[in-house]
Structure formats: C-alpha cells, structure tokens
Design an enzyme around this catalytic site. Structure first.
Site, PDB file in Angstrom:
ATOM      1  N   GLY A  89      -1.211  -5.985   3.767  1.00 53.08           N
ATOM      2  CA  GLY A  89      -0.975  -5.221   2.552  1.00 53.08           C
ATOM      3  C   GLY A  89       0.461  -4.762   2.409  1.00 53.08           C
ATOM      4  N   SER A  90       0.608  -3.605   1.762  1.00 54.31           N
ATOM      5  CA  SER A  90       1.923  -3.188   1.271  1.00 54.31           C
ATOM      6  C   SER A  90       2.965  -2.933   2.346  1.00 54.31           C
ATOM      7  CB  SER A  90       1.778  -1.919   0.436  1.00 54.31           C
ATOM      8  OG  SER A  90       0.820  -2.133  -0.561  1.00 54.31           O
TER       9      SER A  90
END
Lengths: 111, 582
Positions: B291-292
C-alpha cells in the site's frame, strides 16, 4: 682393563635405565595431570555454559518486565525526564540527607 | 661357527670313541673362499646400515631434546584432542545468549543384562512421561545388546533412573540445544531437529559454521529492542484482533537489523507443536502489497529524476479512470494537490499521476535500483517479490501507491532506509558488522532528494495521515500504508494490511521502525478505522519512546525554531499557505 670398562659400562646402562624410567614415570604423571586438567576444563566450560544459559533465563526481558510490574513498577524514561547537558544545573539538589536507614534494609531480618 | 675342513665330515653317525684327528686348518679355496668374502661384505653393509639408523635416531634425539625443547606443538595435539566440540552458540549484538548447547544424558539399555523386563518397563514409564510401559517393554524385549530408550533426559530424570539401580541401563552424553529467550527470537534464530541439524532461521543458514567451528555467530539483533518491538506489536495484535503482524527495527546507517519479529510465533524448543502460520516468517518470507508506504519510493523517484519538484501540482479533483479501473482517494481533497500534499494526505490519484508522468521504464529502473524486484541477499529465507509482467500503464499507476507489487517488509525497510539516510542503500544484514567496518553502500538517490523526503516524512507525522506517531518527544518521520488485501482477483475493503514506516530522529536519521498488521479490525478507540495511521503509527510511537533512552537518542523539542526550520517544506502551496504544519 676389560673388567673395569665392563663395570663402567654396566653402571652407565643401569644409571641410564633408571633415569629413563624416572623420566617416563614423570611424564606419565604429567600426562595424568594433563588429562585431569582437561577434564576439569571441559567440566568448567560446561558449567559456564549452564550458568550462561541460566543467567540469560533470569535476565530475560519478559521476566524482568513481569518482576518489574509486580515489585518495582518502573516506567520507561519519559522525554521530560531527560534534560540536555546545558540544563543540568537546573536539577534541584537533594539538600536534606535521608533520615534513617533505607526501608529495604530495615525490612530484612538481621542474621 | 667353525666350518669343518673339507674331507673331514663330522658325521653324526660316527662311533662315540672315534675322533677325527686334529689337523692344521686348511685355508679355504675355490667356492668356499668366495662364500666367506661375500658374507664379510654383507656383514659390513648391514653394520653400516645399523650405524646409520642409530645416528639418525641420535641426531633426532639431540634435536628434540636440545633445540626444540620449547616447542609446544608436541604437547598440543594431546590437549586439542580432548576438547568437546558442541554446536556453537548464537548470541545477540551485546553477547546475550540466543542459542546454546548443554550436555544432556540420553538413556540406552543392554536388554541382555536387564533381568526383570516387565518391572523395569513399568518403573521407567513412571520416570519418562513420553513413553508408555508397553513401548519400553517392546524395546527391551529383544536379542540386541543396544537399544535407545529416551534421548535428552532432564537432570531429575537422570537421577531417578540411576536410583532404580537396574543393571543394563546406561547413559550417553549428548548435546541439547537450548533457547533461553524462547519465542522472542524464534523467527530469527530458528530451531534444530533431533540430530542437531538446523531446520530454520540462522540455525539453518549457518548450520555448517555452527556445527564445525567453535566460533559463535553474533547477530545484529539487540534483545532489548527485540522485546520492545515484539511486546508493542503483540499489544496491537491483541487490541485490533489482527491475524498476524510483522515488525523490524533497522539501523539506517549500515543496514543492520536490530530487531525482527513476526507474529504469531512459536517455541523453538518444541517446533513440532507449532502451526504452519506460526512457523511462517512474515517479515522476510512473506511478500505483500504494502500500500501507500510505497509512495516513499514513488515520490523519491519523481523528485530524484526531475519529473517533478516540491512545487509541482497534480490534478486530484476526481477519481481517476483507467480502462475499467477507477483509482480513488481514501480522504478525497477534490482539488489540485502539490507533491508534498499528495504525500501528506496519501493521495492515490496524485501518486498515480506522478508515476504516469515518470513512465514505466523509469519506475522499473528505480525499483530495481532499490533491490525491490529481486530478493536481496539476506541471511534468512527471502520471499520472491511479485510484480506485473508486462509492465502496463495501469500497473505503473497502481504501483505508485503500492498495489500490484508484492515485496517483503524487510525489502521495504531496506529501501526506505536508503531514501531517508542521505540516499545510500546498504544491503540489509542480520549479522553484526565488525566495529568500525564501513559496509559497501551504493547511492540510489541524491542527498538533496533524501533531505526533501525527510521533510515530507516529517510532514506526514506533523499534519498528515501519521499524526498518531507524533507528540512523542522524539522527532519521528514516516509514512502510513493501508492496503486492501487481494482476495482472488479483487480487493476486499475489510481485509486490510496496515503499516507504518517510521524513521527517527528524522533530522539526522539513525533508526527505522516498521510495524505491519495483517487484517486488523478497528475498535471504538479508532472509531472503527483500521488504517496504518490508526493502528500501526501509535505502535511505532511507543516503540520509539521506549527504545530511544536505550539507544541513547536524546529527546528533541519538536517546536524549537531550529528544528522546525530544518524540517520545514518551505514552498508555498497553490493556496498560498506554508506547508509546514503550524
């Protein structure tokens, strides 16, 4: 003359033989001592390993944490408790000496 | 012996009273003389050989006794032959024992000497709980003169067996592997099988070294930090009912792993009882769409390659549609965002647009440079990263915010360390580097890019998605990550992988702390949210607060003017306000 030299040579052989066995027995004794020491070293090493392992078990952070939560109840040092070196003189000194022996000492029964 | 003269044959059958008359010795001649000369020569040669042999012995005697009296080599073989070679120890960076070998007796029997086999079996079964009476009897009831009964008895069992006084029962000393720290370092140290073969972790990768040398293996792990990391992560796992978790602490200046944990874990003394999930090392073997947190790499890439500057802006007014995919923002700002804002609010749309600007080739080259597309050389088994092939435009966009590429938490930590620490990548290691030895690093981004990234990472903690990692009294910078887990081709909104990568002190990076929770569930305290900023960031903050006094990092006043200035992202945003949180 032949007699004399024979006697001398016999004497030399006896002395040499005696000396040789002396050295041999001495070496055997040293050998025994050496293997005894070696066994001792091995035993001591093994003991050290056991003590090391035991110390690690006793010093296990998880155990220390539990003991702390039961008896000492210490907290991690908060950032506010740490001052830079420049501000060291701002820490107030404890002027009055602590009266009486510390509590922990008095709690112990004298032996 | 005198040889009788020729012609006078001393016949044994001659009459007793008859003696041959004495005669003058006749000098031998002919073949007899040859024979005598031959034997003289032989005697001379033999004598010379003996003399030579004695001379050699004498010379050696004089040499050994006279000239080599101080030579200890002669005595040395003796000593060395008697030292017991046990499997070597594994210790942490401060010398705390993580694995050691202790002598433990194993019990064997000579069944021929055991009279009362039924009685012996019954009494042994009471001492050895792992064996039943019938099992012991079956082993004793044989014609063999040697059978193993039980291996590695405790001292108590040994004395109980001795107290039985049964003839034919004997002990053989054997090494027993002991892990004093237990489950705490289980995924790092690993474990051994019954015959002391390393089956996992360091025990496996250093099996030959541990077996054949007296040299201990010193890890870069610090047990104190390991305990802090594991207890804080375990706390989060309990609170948010996560399926698992991983975490690690890394020294960003040389790539040493100071703590590495994966939950659930197991008791290395009894690995047979552990489930597959417990034996699985999520920190190195597991690869995840993180993810981020990968926006660290995306942003560093666009800044370093000159694709964008801190003042560049990207359109995040509405979700981005590519083919049949739509890229959303978790907390949409619905306006144009600057590069720092994209990082601060973790905008997927902005990141995707940044990556599209850079292009597939740049992205792929950049990730390769950071060792993210192949398993780095590490001392523990490594998961193989997964990435798209072919590398299509949609992949470029999703990889920008950490979807469509699976890497291990260790790879993430090593890469993020490089970005934060002046742009030098150090290959991660779990073996302590010798004091003062400078590891071979390689530059992956410019020092200026790294400085900008540190400012951005601080911004995330001050006013962005990682606010819960702030206010610790120490300068933490970092990036949150919340990935939806891939469940057979589609992403599930409720199965999250939440993480936080923290670096501190962010103005002069020394340590990186990574916490990753697998499928956490939000609770009342987090208003039902289970994002990286909610569940992982607070853990990183607590870990930093506990470890800083141990590693000797002084607290810093987050509001002092010098620090604010050094970490300020000093460019006006499109709205004209300073981006430094105030």
């Amino acid at each position: 003359m032949i007699r004399l030299s024979t006697i001398l040579w016999t004497l030399a052989v006896v002395i040499a033989g005696y000396a040789m066995f002396q050295v041999k027995f001495h070496v055997a004794k040293l050998d025994d001592e050496l293997s005894k020491l070696n066994r001792q070293i091995a035993a001591t090493r093994e003991e050290t390993r056991v003590l090391d392992a035991e110390w690690t078990l006793l010093d296990d952070p998880q155990r220390l944490d539990q003991l702390n939560s039961v008896s000492l109840k210490l907290q991690p040092i908060a950032p506010s408790q740490i001052v830079p070196p420049a501000q060291l003189d701002q820490i107030p000194l404890r002027n009055a000496p602590v009266a009486g022996p510390p509590q922990v000492a008095s709690a112990r029964t004298p032996r | 012996m005198k040889r009788p003269p020729d012609g006078v044959r001393d016949d044994p059958c001659r009459p007793r009273h008859f003696r041959p008359q004495a005669s003058a010795p006749v000098p031998p001649e002919g073949p007899a003389q040859d024979a005598i000369e031959l034997s003289h020569t032989r005697l001379l040669i033999t004598g010379a050989l003996f003399l030579l042999a004695f001379l050699v012995i004498d010379a050696r005697l004089v040499e050994v006794a006279g000239f080599k009296a101080g030579d200890v080599r002669l005595a040395h073989n003796h000593v060395a032959a008697k030292t017991v070679v046990a499997r070597a120890n594994i210790v942490d960076r401060n010398g705390v024992l993580l694995a050691t070998t202790l002598e433990a007796p194993s019990l064997f029997a000579n069944p021929k000497l055991v009279d009362d086999k039924h009685g012996t079996a019954r009494r042994l079964a009471a001492i050895l709980p792992e064996l039943t009476e019938s099992e012991i009897y079956a082993r004793l009831d044989t014609d063999k003169s040697f059978v193993w009964l039980d291996r590695r008895l405790t001292p108590r069992q040994e004395s109980a067996v001795n107290a039985l006084g049964v003839p034919g029962l004997q002990f053989q000393g054997e090494g027993k592997r002991v892990y004093p720290e237990g489950a705490l370092t289980s995924h790092v140290v690993g474990y051994v099988g019954i015959d002391d073969n390393g089956l996992a972790g360091i025990e496996r990768s250093f099996d030959q070294t541990l077996k054949h040398s007296d040299q201990l293996v010193q890890l870069s792990i610090d047990v104190r930090l390991q305990y802090i990391l594991r207890s804080e992560i375990a706390h989060q796992v309990n609170e948010f009912k996560a399926a698992g978790a991983a975490g690690l602490i890394m020294d960003v200046r040389n790539g040493e792993v100071l703590a590495l944990t994966s939950l659930p874990d197991f008791d290395p003394a009894n690995p047979g009882a552990a489930t597959a999930a417990e034996l699985f090392n999520r920190a190195t073997l597991g690869t995840y769409e993180m993810g981020s947190v990968l926006k660290i790499f995306n942003t560093a890439m666009v800044l370093d390659d000159g694709v964008a500057t801190l003042a560049s802006t990207f359109d995040a007014t509405k979700p981005l549609q590519i083919d049949r995919f739509v890229i959303h923002d978790y907390e949409p700002k619905k306006r144009w965002l600057s590069v720092p804002e994209i990082f601060e609010y973790s905008s997927n749309i902005g990141s995707a647009r940044e990556a599209a600007e850079a292009g597939a080739d740049r992205q792929r080259a950049f990730l390769t440079r950071l060792d993210l597309l192949h398993p780095p050389a590490f001392e523990l088994p490594e998961g193989t990263p997964l990435y798209p092939n072919p590398w299509r435009p949609i992949n470029v966009m999703t990889i920008a915010f950490g979807h469509g590429i699976s890497i291990s938490p260790l790879q993430l930590a090593a890469g993020a360390s490089a970005i934060a620490d002046g742009g030098i990548y150090y290959p991660p290691t779990i073996i302590k580097r010798p004091n003062g030895a400078a590891p071979d690093g390689r530059r992956v981004v410019a020092a200026t890019t790294s400085a900008e990234m540190r400012q951005l990472m601080r911004l995330v903690v001050e006013s962005g998605t990682g606010k819960l990692a702030g206010g610790s009294g120490y300068l933490i910078g970092g990036k949150t990550g919340t990935a939806e887990k891939d469940a057979g081709g589609r992403y599930e909104t409720h199965k999250l992988l939440s993480s936080f990568v923290g670096v501190f002190p962010i103005n002069d990076p020394k340590y990186l702390v990574l916490v990753m929770l697998d499928e956490p569930h939000g609770d009342r305290n987090t208003s039902g949210f289970a994002t990286g900023g909610m569940v992982a960031a607070p853990a990183v903050k607590r870990i930093v607060m506990r470890m800083a006094p141990i590693v000797g990092i002084p607290p810093a006043d987050e509001n002092s003017p010098e620090i604010r200035r050094s970490l300020m992202v000093g460019l006006p945003s499109p709205q004209g306000r300073k981006l430094a949180a105030n």
